[in-house]
Design an enzyme around this catalytic site. Structure first.
Site, PDB file in Angstrom:
ATOM      1  CG  HIS A  72      -0.301   0.542   2.417  1.00 38.79           C
ATOM      2  ND1 HIS A  72       0.105  -0.658   3.449  1.00 38.79           N
ATOM      3  CD2 HIS A  72      -0.262   1.585   3.027  1.00 38.79           C
ATOM      4  CE1 HIS A  72       0.520   0.024   4.527  1.00 38.79           C
ATOM      5  NE2 HIS A  72       0.298   1.497   4.191  1.00 38.79           N
ATOM      6  CG  ASP A 117      -0.125  -3.784   2.674  1.00 40.18           C
ATOM      7  OD1 ASP A 117       0.385  -3.386   1.983  1.00 40.18           O
ATOM      8  OD2 ASP A 117      -0.585  -3.069   3.623  1.00 40.18           O
ATOM      9  N   GLY A 210       2.740   6.802   8.621  1.00 42.72           N
ATOM     10  CA  GLY A 210       4.040   7.170   8.262  1.00 42.72           C
ATOM     11  C   GLY A 210       5.083   6.106   8.831  1.00 42.72           C
ATOM     12  CB  SER A 212       2.862   2.566   6.147  1.00 41.30           C
ATOM     13  OG  SER A 212       1.389   2.441   6.770  1.00 41.30           O
TER      14      SER A 212
END
Length: 265
Positions: A72, A117, A210, A212
């Site tokens: 993502h 992901d 942030g 991620s």
């Protein structure tokens, strides 16, 4: 077998997961500034806007040419990978910005259900291994950590819900939450699969926007640090919401995928 050979190569060549300056790990509530260069596999994934680059996600160096991050985090922008960073606002002698040669997002990435992901970035040149830049180890295929196992999330994410992005790299203790607990109806329910790892969720500790793509760092029995998770998602109600732990893509569920991508690219 390829994955085992690759993992051994990385460990033997670079001493993966063994920082020159070990992190000072405490049980403080909330995030804290890290010891400089104590998580040398942490990277800042940055996107270009105009003539400048801005932090958008974290990532983990897993070999001299490959960085692990979240699917993502990847879009149509121009990116660079900044390695060896401590303070994003300062020019640091040991840091290095490298453009990607390839970005491979998992072919079954499903943004609507947040499945698979995970993504890999091949750097346009090998990094120079140093005290500030060093790869993390990868867990064995299929490894699942027990409930309450102490791990640390690291990143430059927001310091609190709606707050500013951190300048200095942060670390926070996030104990693992087992799947049986995390998948309860009043926790994450069926949104969480066995290919994910949950950690935190006590209302005090969590990753935030942030972070991620960054690592969930867990210490193995031999003293090295393994990246067991890639920061995937958290609660829309805030970064530290009770019964809504941070959810990570479980790296050990994707061992074959990681190996196949790295050996074929």
């Amino acid at each position: 077998m390829k994955f085992v050979i690759l993992a051994l190569f990385v460990a033997g060549a670079y001493g993966c997961g063994l920082p020159t300056f070990p992190p000072i790990v405490t049980r403080v509530v909330g995030g804290e500034d890290v010891r400089p260069n104590s998580w040398p596999w942490q990277v800042s994934l940055q996107y270009q806007s105009g003539s400048s680059f801005y932090h958008t996600c974290g990532g983990t160096l897993i070999s001299s040419e490959w960085v692990l991050t979240a699917a993502h985090c990847i879009g149509s922008r121009t990116y660079r990978v900044y390695l060896g960073k401590h303070n994003l606002k300062e020019n640091e002698a040991d840091s290095e910005a490298i453009s990607p040669a390839k970005i491979i997002v998992h072919e079954n990435w499903d943004s609507s259900r947040i499945r698979n992901d995970i993504a890999l970035i091949k750097l346009s040149k090998p990094v120079t291994i140093s005290d500030a830049i060093r790869p993390a180890c990868l867990p064995n295929a299929g490894d699942v950590l027990p409930n309450n196992f102490p791990c640390y999330v690291t990143g430059w994410g927001r310091l609190w819900t709606g707050g500013p992005i951190a300048d200095i790299l942060q670390q926070a203790l996030l104990p693992v939450v087992d799947h049986a607990t995390c998948s309860r109806y009043d926790w994450w329910g069926s949104l969480v699969t066995t290919s994910m790892t949950c950690a935190g969720g006590d209302g005090q500790l969590a990753s935030c926007n942030g972070d991620s793509g960054g690592p969930l760092n867990c210490k193995s029995s031999d003293g090295s640090w393994e990246v067991h998770g890639v920061v995937s998602f958290g609660s829309s109600m805030g970064c530290n919401y009770p019964k809504k732990p941070s959810v990570f893509t479980r790296v050990s569920a994707y061992s074959s995928w990681i190996s196949n991508v790295m050996t074929s690219n």
